[in-house]
Write an enzyme that holds these catalytic residues in place. Structure first.
Site, PDB file in Angstrom:
ATOM      1  N   ASP A   1     -10.539  -0.218   5.577  1.00  0.00           N
ATOM      2  CA  ASP A   1      -9.109  -0.149   5.856  1.00  0.00           C
ATOM      3  C   ASP A   1      -8.781   1.052   6.743  1.00  0.00           C
ATOM      4  O   ASP A   1      -7.877   1.003   7.585  1.00  0.00           O
ATOM      5  CB  ASP A   1      -8.335  -0.064   4.536  1.00  0.00           C
ATOM      6  CG  ASP A   1      -6.962  -0.708   4.628  1.00  0.00           C
ATOM      7  OD1 ASP A   1      -6.581  -1.163   5.713  1.00  0.00           O
ATOM      8  OD2 ASP A   1      -6.269  -0.765   3.594  1.00  0.00           O
TER       9      ASP A   1
ATOM     10  N   ALA B   1      -1.518  -8.308   9.229  1.00  0.00           N
ATOM     11  CA  ALA B   1      -0.890  -9.618   9.071  1.00  0.00           C
ATOM     12  C   ALA B   1      -0.944 -10.423  10.354  1.00  0.00           C
ATOM     13  O   ALA B   1      -1.115 -11.656  10.321  1.00  0.00           O
ATOM     14  CB  ALA B   1       0.566  -9.441   8.631  1.00  0.00           C
TER      15      ALA B   1
ATOM     16  N   LYS C   1      -5.249   6.063   3.402  1.00  0.00           N
ATOM     17  CA  LYS C   1      -5.698   5.833   4.776  1.00  0.00           C
ATOM     18  C   LYS C   1      -4.521   5.838   5.745  1.00  0.00           C
ATOM     19  O   LYS C   1      -4.681   6.139   6.935  1.00  0.00           O
ATOM     20  CB  LYS C   1      -6.506   4.540   4.883  1.00  0.00           C
ATOM     21  CG  LYS C   1      -5.790   3.279   4.399  1.00  0.00           C
ATOM     22  CD  LYS C   1      -4.939   2.597   5.440  1.00  0.00           C
ATOM     23  CE  LYS C   1      -4.220   1.403   4.852  1.00  0.00           C
ATOM     24  NZ  LYS C   1      -3.337   0.720   5.808  1.00  0.00           N
TER      25      LYS C   1
ATOM     26  N   LYS D   1       0.843  -1.199   0.000  1.00  0.00           N
ATOM     27  CA  LYS D   1       0.000   0.000   0.000  1.00  0.00           C
ATOM     28  C   LYS D   1       0.874   1.244   0.000  1.00  0.00           C
ATOM     29  O   LYS D   1       1.720   1.414   0.866  1.00  0.00           O
ATOM     30  CB  LYS D   1      -0.916  -0.007   1.227  1.00  0.00           C
ATOM     31  CG  LYS D   1      -1.877  -1.185   1.246  1.00  0.00           C
ATOM     32  CD  LYS D   1      -2.656  -1.287   2.533  1.00  0.00           C
ATOM     33  CE  LYS D   1      -3.567  -2.504   2.542  1.00  0.00           C
ATOM     34  NZ  LYS D   1      -4.308  -2.674   3.810  1.00  0.00           N
TER      35      LYS D   1
END
Length: 332
Positions: A241, A137, A188, A105
């Site tokens: 997110d 993760a 974000k 990202k």
């Protein structure tokens, strides 16, 4: 059974490798670091990124890039600022019909491209897709129920990604707006850094709720200008997110922001936390806002704090004292 390669033995790369292995696919993880690969092979887990998550012995780990040959799906899971150099490095080893997937990202600062656009520019004849959404993760690896999106302009590629990685704990929706999905996933991080600063300043829940709500408004305005679909930003890769990154201590962006709010310099905060994508993305987003003539007050104030020496408290005051306006009035 498909042959899958994961580029990057970090937490999310290993989590995706485990997900594909659980679906009975042949999985190899390639990483440039011999130290990391050796430690994983010795310990049977990644003690830094995914402590306590056992890695199946059938998943292969190697530093030899020839392992990428004859793979039908290759997933890039490396820090955004290294995506292009890694894509160039492994180019001689990838088959021409492999589906390439970005799971990182960020935006490339020099070009303002999303990560899948960077990959596509290096591999113009390959199908390229994206995996993105609210997916720490640390939780994906432990089998905590998680939902993300697989996005591609080629539906067959998105469906292939969905089929390979979906499981009872990792639900994947397909999406045909990779640009919007990646803009949401990149920007974000900026808002999460700002949310962390608010936490460091001991602001309350009201502050964070306002920041997140106005933050998604900024993200949507710029994302649509860059070609994303408005509805994408109300989905998993947008508001989903944003929520997880602003509210979780798993988030390196939020943790770095907390340190900055407590008085640590932005540079030292990044050094302490590690990879903080929002720090690198903020400059690119600020430049894009100027280019597309989109007003992004939160991004602007964060830019001043990160790169111009502005006080976090003053940044909050500047946001709260902006001219009065209608809530849904477009930024001008």
């Amino acid at each position: 059974m498909a042959k899958i390669a994961i580029i990057g033995a970090g937490g999310f790369g290993i989590s995706l490798a485990i997900a594909a292995h659980q679906n009975h696919h042949d999985v190899t993880v390639w990483d440039i670091s011999e130290e990391i690969v050796s430690a994983i092979l010795r310990d049977g887990e990644h003690k830094t990124k995914l402590p306590g998550v056992p890695i199946p012995k059938e998943i292969r780990f190697t530093c030899d890039p020839t392992c990428l040959k004859e793979k039908s799906v290759v997933v890039f899971v490396v820090p955004s600022r290294f995506i292009r150099s890694v894509a160039q490095q492994v180019k001689p080893y990838l088959d021409g019909d492999a589906v390439l997937v970005n799971a990182s990202k960020g935006l490339e600062e020099e070009t303002y491209l999303t990560m899948s656009q960077v990959i596509q520019s290096e591999y113009p004849h390959h199908a390229v897709g994206v995996i993105t959404g609210p997916s720490h993760a640390e939780e994906v690896g432990r089998g905590v129920p998680t939902s993300v999106v697989a996005a591609s302009v080629q539906e067959a590629a998105a469906l292939k990604i969905q089929d390979i990685f979906s499981s009872s704990t990792f639900r994947i929706y397909i999406n045909d707006d990779p640009v919007g999905c990646e803009i949401g996933g990149a920007l974000k991080n900026i808002i999460a850094l700002a949310a962390g600063i608010c936490d460091g300043l001991k602001c309350g829940d009201n502050t964070k709720a306002a920041l997140m709500t106005r933050g998604i408004h900024e993200i949507t305005n710029l994302g649509v200008k860059m070609g994303g679909k408005p509805e994408t930003f109300s989905g998993l890769s947008g508001i989903g997110d944003l929520i997880v990154t602003c509210c979780s201590m798993h988030s390196r962006n939020r943790r770095a922001g907390i340190l900055i709010g407590e008085g640590v310099s932005p540079e030292d905060a990044v050094k302490q936390v590690g990879t903080v994508e929002g720090y690198y993305c903020c400059h690119a987003a600020w430049e894009l806002a100027q280019k597309h003539q989109v007003s992004m007050p939160i991004t602007e104030q964060l830019y001043q704090v990160l790169f111009c020496g502005a006080s976090p408290k003053k940044a909050v005051q500047n946001l709260m004292s902006r001219p009065k306006k209608h809530e849904y009035e477009p930024f001008q």
